[in-house]
Design an enzyme around this catalytic site. Structure first.
Site, PDB file in Angstrom:
ATOM      1  N   TYR A 142       0.853  -1.184   0.000  1.00  0.00           N
ATOM      2  CA  TYR A 142       0.000   0.000   0.000  1.00  0.00           C
ATOM      3  C   TYR A 142       0.886   1.229   0.000  1.00  0.00           C
ATOM      4  O   TYR A 142       1.792   1.344   0.826  1.00  0.00           O
ATOM      5  CB  TYR A 142      -0.905   0.005   1.234  1.00  0.00           C
ATOM      6  CG  TYR A 142      -1.856   1.182   1.288  1.00  0.00           C
ATOM      7  CD1 TYR A 142      -2.720   1.442   0.229  1.00  0.00           C
ATOM      8  CD2 TYR A 142      -1.891   2.024   2.390  1.00  0.00           C
ATOM      9  CE1 TYR A 142      -3.593   2.515   0.267  1.00  0.00           C
ATOM     10  CE2 TYR A 142      -2.773   3.105   2.445  1.00  0.00           C
ATOM     11  CZ  TYR A 142      -3.620   3.340   1.374  1.00  0.00           C
ATOM     12  OH  TYR A 142      -4.494   4.409   1.415  1.00  0.00           O
ATOM     13  N   ASP A 237       9.062   3.596   0.117  1.00  0.00           N
ATOM     14  CA  ASP A 237       7.937   4.191   0.820  1.00  0.00           C
ATOM     15  C   ASP A 237       8.204   3.967   2.308  1.00  0.00           C
ATOM     16  O   ASP A 237       7.968   2.873   2.825  1.00  0.00           O
ATOM     17  CB  ASP A 237       6.642   3.516   0.346  1.00  0.00           C
ATOM     18  CG  ASP A 237       5.430   3.996   1.123  1.00  0.00           C
ATOM     19  OD1 ASP A 237       5.602   4.698   2.139  1.00  0.00           O
ATOM     20  OD2 ASP A 237       4.306   3.650   0.712  1.00  0.00           O
ATOM     21  N   LYS A 265       3.167   9.704   8.442  1.00  0.00           N
ATOM     22  CA  LYS A 265       2.820   9.089   9.740  1.00  0.00           C
ATOM     23  C   LYS A 265       3.667   9.549  10.926  1.00  0.00           C
ATOM     24  O   LYS A 265       3.532  10.676  11.378  1.00  0.00           O
ATOM     25  CB  LYS A 265       2.877   7.562   9.592  1.00  0.00           C
ATOM     26  CG  LYS A 265       1.863   7.067   8.546  1.00  0.00           C
ATOM     27  CD  LYS A 265       1.322   5.708   8.858  1.00  0.00           C
ATOM     28  CE  LYS A 265       0.575   5.126   7.684  1.00  0.00           C
ATOM     29  NZ  LYS A 265      -0.778   4.751   7.927  1.00  0.00           N
TER      30      LYS A 265
END
Ligand SMILES: Cc1ncc(COP(=O)(O)O)c(C=O)c1O
Length: 430
Positions: A142, A237, A265
């Site tokens: 993801y 990522d 995050k």
């Protein structure tokens, strides 16, 4: 007639204004729906005063723990001074310098407001820099809600590699001709796909720790060598791994340096953030004084670098840079993973616990788990039933993925309490 309680009322109202009654978070059955009032450290309370152990942490964004006093103080200091100028501030400068200092891939960075944006800009940079249009991603990874980010995320009948499965409506026409898909941890298959498509391949994007599946020995190094050989950009990522596996993220932890990095995050200390960076010759493409040139690349994020998030992030990094932080996070992760393993083994349940650092996931399978398909081969229905029971008993977690996030504010007592609830939930659902 009894007055509806506040929470019933809220759940009912949510059903009216949110699809499936949720803002897209958990899709809980209505009887489990709650409305959150507040969080502190590794705990949450709902509007009825019920306490939850938080193993979701705002999808991992509150690695530091909810309402960390240093973060709260930094935000409180900044709030009266203005919340967005769309311009550089002392904090954004300091934060950029710190990212450049710790990230070997980054000579320069730009801020945006989410991980989705950060990975989108990385993909676009790879295309702009190489002049090629395809991106290779790994099945089950993801990278946010952008088109490539969701491609082949949850394919139910996965097409043969390297064909993409859109997973979301509305993107097929975009991703079919532009995205190639390979199995995580399978360097030989990835190499075959890369070799065949090298002339049209701009970049390879990977979650260095894919969901909770660690990279096999040599896999990330192999990707580095392979992409270098063909002049393809390697993108990490680090939205989840950044500042979580180590202060220097997966780059430091696994010792592999990509060409482009995306952050989000944990970096924001619980506030909205995204960042992407690379060496100067790549980042040069976004310089606004190049506008009008064919390889100028558009970047703009109204709230990227907003002073509140920057203040929170600077405070968070000060905490993360403290002595013993990563030893503690890794200790907590091991403690939870080993504790769950013990409970499952005592109950003679066929399963394994995967993850690294402060992350854990149970897979109900005895087969080696190394990619999306081997994770999916586990008993997902059992995982969901268990997760809902955990939720019912006061563990706030995402029953869709059952990936457990552990924060710096968790301690042995919270983890022990969680393990007790885990054992009771397992017994209740076996
Ligand atoms: C690895 C990874 N990349 C990117 C994203 C997207 O981040 P955001 O939700 O901040 O857009 C996520 C979110 O879960 C993620 O896990």
């Amino acid at each position: 007639m009894n007055e509806p309680t506040l929470v019933e009322n809220c759940v009912e109202r949510a059903q009216q204004v949110f699809p499936a009654g949720s803002n897209g978070e958990f899709n809980l059955p209505p009887e489990l729906s709650i409305v959150i009032d507040r969080g502190k450290g590794g705990e949450l309370w709902d509007t009825e005063g019920r306490r939850f152990l938080d193993f979701s942490l705002g999808w991992g964004s509150s690695l530091i723990g909810h309402a960390n006093p240093k973060v709260v103080e930094a935000v409180r200091r900044q709030a009266p001074l203005g919340s967005n100028f769309a311009y550089i501030t002392r904090d954004s400068l300091q934060l950029a310098e710190e990212i450049v200092r710790v990230s070997p891939a980054c000579e320069q960075v730009r801020f945006c407001a989410s991980g989705t944006e950060a990975t989108m800009y990385c993909q676009r940079l790879a295309r702009s820099f190489t002049g090629r249009r395809k991106i290779l991603k790994f099945e089950g990874a993801y990278h946010g809600a952008n088109e490539i980010g969701v491609t082949s995320l949850f394919p139910t009948s996965p097409p043969n590699y390297p064909h993409p499965d859109p997973t979301s409506a509305g993107i097929e026409a975009i991703v079919k001709p532009t995205v190639l898909v390979a199995p995580f941890n399978d360097l030989a298959t990835t190499e075959r796909i890369v070799a065949k498509h090298a002339h049209e391949l701009a970049g390879v994007i990977a979650e260095p720790l894919q969901r909770c599946v660690p990279p096999a020995e040599g896999f990330l190094e192999g990707l580095r060598e392979l992409t270098e050989r063909y002049g393809i950009l390697l993108m990490f990522d680090e939205v989840v791994t950044g500042f979580r596996l180590a202060y220097g993220g997966a780059q430091e932890y696994y010792g592999v340096v990509p060409d482009l990095v995306a952050y989000g995050k944990a970096l924001g200390g619980g506030y909205p953030i995204g960042a992407f960076g690379a060496r100067r010759e790549i980042m040069d493409l976004v310089r606004e004084d190049r506008m009008g040139q064919p390889d100028y690349m558009w970047v703009a994020s109204t709230l990227g670098g907003n002073p509140i998030s920057m203040a929170a992030a600077c405070a968070a990094l000060e905490v993360f840079a403290g002595k013993g932080v990563y030893e503690h996070l890794h200790w907590l992760g091991r403690y939870v993973r080993e504790g769950i393993e013990r409970v499952l083994s005592d109950a003679q349940v066929t399963s394994q616990v995967i993850g690294d650092g402060p992350l854990a996931q149970v897979v109900f399978s005895d087969q080696p788990v190394h990619d999306y398909r081997s994770t999916k081969a586990g008993d997902g229905a059992r995982g969901r039933v268990l997760a809902l029971e955990l939720f019912r008993r006061g563990v706030f977690l995402n029953p869709m993925g059952t990936k457990l996030y552990i924060s710096l504010a968790h301690d042995e007592a919270i983890c022990d309490e969680f393990l007790e609830i885990f054992a009771a939930s397992l017994a209740a659902t076996s």
